[in-house]
Scaffold this motif. Structure first.
Motif, PDB file in Angstrom:
ATOM      1  N   HIS A 262     -11.236  12.977  -0.376  1.00 34.41           N
ATOM      2  CA  HIS A 262     -11.278  14.098   0.530  1.00 34.41           C
ATOM      3  C   HIS A 262      -9.988  14.659   0.621  1.00 34.41           C
ATOM      4  CE1 HIS A 262     -12.457  16.889   3.922  1.00 34.41           C
ATOM      5  NE2 HIS A 262     -11.524  16.243   4.525  1.00 34.41           N
ATOM      6  N   LEU A 263      -8.993  13.609   0.864  1.00 32.10           N
ATOM      7  CA  LEU A 263      -7.509  14.133   0.969  1.00 32.10           C
ATOM      8  C   LEU A 263      -7.009  14.794  -0.177  1.00 32.10           C
ATOM      9  CD1 LEU A 263      -5.146  13.900   3.202  1.00 32.10           C
ATOM     10  CD2 LEU A 263      -4.265  11.547   1.584  1.00 32.10           C
TER      11      LEU A 263
ATOM     12  N   LEU B  93     -15.668   3.423   1.101  1.00 34.00           N
ATOM     13  CA  LEU B  93     -15.215   4.397   2.262  1.00 34.00           C
ATOM     14  C   LEU B  93     -13.938   4.886   2.060  1.00 34.00           C
ATOM     15  CD1 LEU B  93     -15.880   6.002   4.728  1.00 34.00           C
ATOM     16  CD2 LEU B  93     -15.345   4.051   6.101  1.00 34.00           C
ATOM     17  N   ALA B  94     -12.992   3.988   1.695  1.00 35.49           N
ATOM     18  CA  ALA B  94     -11.439   4.106   1.360  1.00 35.49           C
ATOM     19  C   ALA B  94     -11.293   5.186   0.512  1.00 35.49           C
ATOM     20  CB  ALA B  94     -10.628   2.973   1.133  1.00 35.49           C
TER      21      ALA B  94
ATOM     22  N   LEU C 136      -9.198  20.834  -8.274  1.00 38.45           N
ATOM     23  CA  LEU C 136     -10.612  20.485  -7.753  1.00 38.45           C
ATOM     24  C   LEU C 136     -11.281  21.632  -7.072  1.00 38.45           C
ATOM     25  CD1 LEU C 136      -9.667  16.941  -6.311  1.00 38.45           C
ATOM     26  CD2 LEU C 136     -10.786  17.517  -8.438  1.00 38.45           C
ATOM     27  N   HIS C 137     -10.582  22.716  -6.742  1.00 38.11           N
ATOM     28  CA  HIS C 137     -11.240  23.812  -6.130  1.00 38.11           C
ATOM     29  C   HIS C 137     -11.516  25.027  -7.033  1.00 38.11           C
ATOM     30  CE1 HIS C 137      -9.786  22.347  -2.154  1.00 38.11           C
ATOM     31  NE2 HIS C 137     -10.603  23.082  -1.794  1.00 38.11           N
ATOM     32  N   ASP C 138     -11.178  24.598  -8.333  1.00 38.23           N
ATOM     33  CA  ASP C 138     -11.205  25.447  -9.474  1.00 38.23           C
ATOM     34  C   ASP C 138     -10.756  26.903  -9.138  1.00 38.23           C
ATOM     35  OD1 ASP C 138     -11.845  26.070 -12.178  1.00 38.23           O
ATOM     36  OD2 ASP C 138     -13.950  26.738 -11.675  1.00 38.23           O
ATOM     37  N   GLU C 139      -9.605  27.059  -8.693  1.00 36.73           N
ATOM     38  CA  GLU C 139      -9.135  28.306  -8.121  1.00 36.73           C
ATOM     39  C   GLU C 139      -8.980  29.367  -9.369  1.00 36.73           C
ATOM     40  OE1 GLU C 139      -5.869  27.662  -5.737  1.00 36.73           O
ATOM     41  OE2 GLU C 139      -6.712  27.042  -4.232  1.00 36.73           O
ATOM     42  N   GLN C 140      -9.185  30.290  -9.468  1.00 35.32           N
ATOM     43  CA  GLN C 140      -9.219  31.333 -10.201  1.00 35.32           C
ATOM     44  C   GLN C 140      -7.967  32.133 -10.020  1.00 35.32           C
ATOM     45  OE1 GLN C 140     -11.273  31.488 -12.912  1.00 35.32           O
ATOM     46  NE2 GLN C 140     -12.224  29.729 -11.637  1.00 35.32           N
TER      47      GLN C 140
ATOM     48  N   MET D  79       0.952  -1.062   0.073  1.00 32.90           N
ATOM     49  CA  MET D  79      -0.113  -0.247   0.158  1.00 32.90           C
ATOM     50  C   MET D  79       0.864   1.346  -0.005  1.00 32.90           C
ATOM     51  SD  MET D  79      -3.008   0.722   2.698  1.00 32.90           S
ATOM     52  CE  MET D  79      -3.734   2.360   2.884  1.00 32.90           C
ATOM     53  N   PHE D  80       0.639   2.109  -0.922  1.00 29.27           N
ATOM     54  CA  PHE D  80       1.763   3.404  -1.075  1.00 29.27           C
ATOM     55  C   PHE D  80       0.681   4.453  -0.178  1.00 29.27           C
ATOM     56  CE2 PHE D  80       2.683   1.364  -5.011  1.00 29.27           C
ATOM     57  CZ  PHE D  80       3.994   1.096  -4.740  1.00 29.27           C
ATOM     58  N   PRO D  81       1.431   5.350   0.471  1.00 27.14           N
ATOM     59  CA  PRO D  81       1.120   6.389   1.117  1.00 27.14           C
ATOM     60  C   PRO D  81       0.315   7.499   0.310  1.00 27.14           C
ATOM     61  CG  PRO D  81       3.378   6.524   1.452  1.00 27.14           C
ATOM     62  CD  PRO D  81       2.891   5.201   0.575  1.00 27.14           C
ATOM     63  N   PRO D  82      -0.730   8.224   0.414  1.00 22.81           N
ATOM     64  CA  PRO D  82      -1.332   9.045  -0.386  1.00 22.81           C
ATOM     65  C   PRO D  82      -0.546  10.137  -0.711  1.00 22.81           C
ATOM     66  CG  PRO D  82      -2.443   8.787   1.879  1.00 22.81           C
ATOM     67  CD  PRO D  82      -1.092   8.164   2.110  1.00 22.81           C
TER      68      PRO D  82
END
Length: 96
Positions: free
Chosen positions: A82-83, A75-76, A91-95, A1-4
């Motif tokens: 979310h992370l 759930l994972a 993902l925040h669509d920052e301008q 398993m790789f860390p995020p």
């Protein structure tokens, strides 16, 4: 398993290019670069802190390993999404 955060270097490079391209479309170069820098600094610090805190070559402690095995894949997946959302300008669509 790789860390995020293990693949976050590549992800952050792609996000840097995306946000920088958007910033340069709408402003003179110097103000665009300053705005880009200000927007990316907070998210990049989050990723750097997470990466620095991980021990990628260690086996997780038994309770943590058992917990990660007991999570339903759905759930994972939601937790991982979310992370990623915390680190993503896209993902925040920052301008710019």
């Amino acid at each position: 398993m790789f860390p995020p955060s293990q693949a976050q270097g590549a992800n952050q490079a792609i996000e840097d290019a995306w946000l920088l391209t958007r910033a340069l479309r709408h402003a003179a170069v110097e103000p665009a670069l300053r705005g880009y820098e200000a927007r990316r600094a907070r998210r990049v610090r989050l990723v750097a802190r997470l990466a620095a805190s991980e021990s990628t070559n260690r086996v997780p402690p038994s309770p943590l390993a058992a917990l990660s095995r007991s999570l339903r894949p759905s759930l994972a997946g939601r937790l991982y999404t979310h992370l990623l959302y915390r680190y993503s300008s896209v993902l925040h669509d920052e301008q710019p």
